[in-house]
Enzyme design. Structure first.
Site, PDB file in Angstrom:
ATOM      1  CE1 TYR A  86      -4.775   1.626  -9.894  1.00 35.38           C
ATOM      2  CE2 TYR A  86      -5.685   0.178 -11.986  1.00 35.38           C
ATOM      3  CZ  TYR A  86      -4.805   0.957 -11.478  1.00 35.38           C
ATOM      4  OH  TYR A  86      -3.673   1.205 -11.985  1.00 35.38           O
ATOM      5  CE  LYS A 136      -4.746   4.571 -11.397  1.00 36.04           C
ATOM      6  NZ  LYS A 136      -3.800   5.484 -11.108  1.00 36.04           N
TER       7      LYS A 136
HETATM    8  N1  LIG Z   1       2.314  -0.805 -12.788  1.00 32.90           N
HETATM    9  C1  LIG Z   1       1.287  -0.743 -13.859  1.00 32.90           C
HETATM   10  O1  LIG Z   1       0.988  -1.857 -14.586  1.00 32.90           O
HETATM   11  C2  LIG Z   1       0.276   0.221 -13.908  1.00 32.90           C
HETATM   12  C3  LIG Z   1      -0.477   0.391 -15.127  1.00 32.90           C
HETATM   13  C4  LIG Z   1      -1.585   1.538 -15.105  1.00 32.90           C
HETATM   14  C5  LIG Z   1      -1.363   2.485 -14.056  1.00 32.90           C
HETATM   15  N2  LIG Z   1      -0.506   2.447 -13.279  1.00 32.90           N
HETATM   16  C6  LIG Z   1      -0.349   3.510 -12.131  1.00 32.90           C
HETATM   17  O2  LIG Z   1       0.738   4.231 -12.224  1.00 32.90           O
HETATM   18  C7  LIG Z   1       1.084   4.872 -11.081  1.00 32.90           C
HETATM   19  C8  LIG Z   1       2.416   4.235 -10.244  1.00 32.90           C
HETATM   20  O3  LIG Z   1       2.364   2.938 -10.269  1.00 32.90           O
HETATM   21  P1  LIG Z   1       3.445   1.882  -9.896  1.00 32.90           P
HETATM   22  O4  LIG Z   1       3.322   0.830 -10.925  1.00 32.90           O
HETATM   23  O5  LIG Z   1       4.639   2.615  -9.820  1.00 32.90           O
HETATM   24  O6  LIG Z   1       3.527   1.395  -8.577  1.00 32.90           O
HETATM   25  P2  LIG Z   1       3.942   1.308  -7.131  1.00 32.90           P
HETATM   26  O7  LIG Z   1       3.269   0.715  -6.261  1.00 32.90           O
HETATM   27  O8  LIG Z   1       5.247   0.890  -7.387  1.00 32.90           O
HETATM   28  O9  LIG Z   1       4.062   3.000  -6.778  1.00 32.90           O
HETATM   29  C9  LIG Z   1       3.079   3.786  -6.353  1.00 32.90           C
HETATM   30  C10 LIG Z   1       3.445   4.768  -5.488  1.00 32.90           C
HETATM   31  O10 LIG Z   1       2.296   5.666  -5.173  1.00 32.90           O
HETATM   32  C11 LIG Z   1       2.905   5.760  -3.534  1.00 32.90           C
HETATM   33  N3  LIG Z   1       1.484   6.070  -2.886  1.00 32.90           N
HETATM   34  C12 LIG Z   1       0.520   5.011  -2.563  1.00 32.90           C
HETATM   35  N4  LIG Z   1      -0.523   5.606  -1.597  1.00 32.90           N
HETATM   36  C13 LIG Z   1       0.064   6.895  -1.382  1.00 32.90           C
HETATM   37  C14 LIG Z   1      -0.463   7.890  -0.864  1.00 32.90           C
HETATM   38  N5  LIG Z   1      -1.649   7.903  -0.020  1.00 32.90           N
HETATM   39  N6  LIG Z   1       0.020   9.211  -0.744  1.00 32.90           N
HETATM   40  C15 LIG Z   1       1.270   9.525  -1.235  1.00 32.90           C
HETATM   41  N7  LIG Z   1       1.850   8.520  -1.999  1.00 32.90           N
HETATM   42  C16 LIG Z   1       1.202   7.253  -2.272  1.00 32.90           C
HETATM   43  C17 LIG Z   1       3.735   4.703  -3.249  1.00 32.90           C
HETATM   44  O11 LIG Z   1       4.343   5.162  -1.981  1.00 32.90           O
HETATM   45  C18 LIG Z   1       4.488   4.511  -4.529  1.00 32.90           C
HETATM   46  O12 LIG Z   1       5.551   5.356  -4.544  1.00 32.90           O
HETATM   47  C19 LIG Z   1      -0.045   4.422 -10.259  1.00 32.90           C
HETATM   48  O13 LIG Z   1      -0.944   5.519 -10.233  1.00 32.90           O
HETATM   49  C20 LIG Z   1      -0.816   3.277 -10.951  1.00 32.90           C
HETATM   50  O14 LIG Z   1      -2.116   3.206 -10.820  1.00 32.90           O
HETATM   51  C21 LIG Z   1       0.315   1.520 -13.133  1.00 32.90           C
END
Ligand SMILES: NC(=O)c1ccc[n+]([C@@H]2O[C@H](COP(=O)([O-])OP(=O)(O)OC[C@H]3O[C@@H](n4cnc5c(N)ncnc54)[C@H](O)[C@@H]3O)[C@@H](O)[C@H]2O)c1
Length: 248
Positions: A156, A160
């Protein structure tokens, strides 16, 4: 800040941060094309209705963002449906956490493909439009983990960190055409991704946040609105941390 007349494409917007961004940007007047992978149809219809009730055009498109050919096709569909594209937000992402000793090749490949290759796929499919109109804002969602690393998340963190290098490079390549590219690096944000972590582990993360609370999807959406809007017209190639001060 408003987005009247702009069309925004957001990947992985059926839940979590992506959904919060879709709602926030629609509230600001932007038309919203969004992609989803595995949500149930009624959730997608509800989201479309919520956005439409805000007075904007919207439609969800099924897409696995790691697939180059499908991405090109869906972006063409979106361009035909909406007639334009002004902002691309690469939000879709997954985790497959494990210590490197136990990490499988499959877990490495899927995380790199969904998190990093997808950004290449989406930008390749959209950039002709941005180039022609000499305008565009690309916003890629990375993570603070891509800056400082994290035990148990080598795949991961690499994906990133890759997003950050990719974004800075395209900011240099595309700047002369008035196309901006920036990264949002969230810290610990309440969502399905972090709900998976145990309560004690969540507390450890929280202790390291100077603002003393876990972030909300809305906090990331506020930053996305800024980068999507003309208020950030002179900002490109930057990584903005939305992390409550966790990584300073
Ligand atoms: N939640 C956190 O603490 C956090 C921190 C840093 C970065 N992020 C990043 O933020 C973004 C959103 O994450 P989140 O926390 O809302 O998680 P989440 O799991 O709720 O959402 C992730 C989304 O990505 C979609 N997805 C996954 N695989 C896919 C694919 N192959 N094709 C199309 N869509 C796909 C899922 O359907 C979902 O809608 C991600 O990139 C995550 O890495 C999240």
């Amino acid at each position: 800040m408003n987005l009247y007349g702009k069309t925004i494409l957001i990947t992985g917007a059926s839940q979590g941060i992506g959904k919060a961004i879709a709602v926030k940007l629609a509230e600001a007047g932007g038309h919203i094309a969004f992609t989803y992978l595995s949500a149930n149809q009624s959730d997608i219809m509800n989201l479309e209705e919520t956005l439409r009730n805000l007075g904007v055009k919207t439609r969800g498109f099924h897409l696995d963002v790691s697939d180059f050919t499908s991405t090109a096709k869906v972006v063409q569909d979106i361009l035909q449906t909406f007639g334009s594209l002004d902002v691309l937000i690469n939000n879709a992402g997954i985790t497959r956490d494990n210590l490197l000793l136990r990490m499988s090749e499959a877990d490495w490949d899927v995380v790199l493909n969904v998190n990093l290759k997808s950004v290449f796929n989406m930008v390749k499919a959209s950039m002709q439009t941005f180039l022609k109109q000499r305008n565009g804002s690309i916003i890629n969602i990375a993570s603070v983990v891509g800056i400082r690393g994290n035990a148990g998340q080598a795949n991961y963190a690499a994906s990133k960190a890759g997003i950050i290098g990719f974004t800075k490079s395209i900011a240099l390549e595309l700047g002369s055409r008035n196309i901006r590219a920036n990264v949002i690096a969230p810290g610990f944000i309440a969502s399905a991704m972090t709900d998976k972590l145990s309560g004690p582990l969540q507390e450890v993360w929280k202790k390291n946040i100077p603002l003393n609370r876990i972030g909300l999807p809305k906090d990331v959406a506020d930053c996305a609105l800024f980068l999507a809007s003309d208020a950030s017209n002179y900002i490109t190639g930057q990584v903005i941390q939305v992390d409550g001060g966790m990584l300073t």
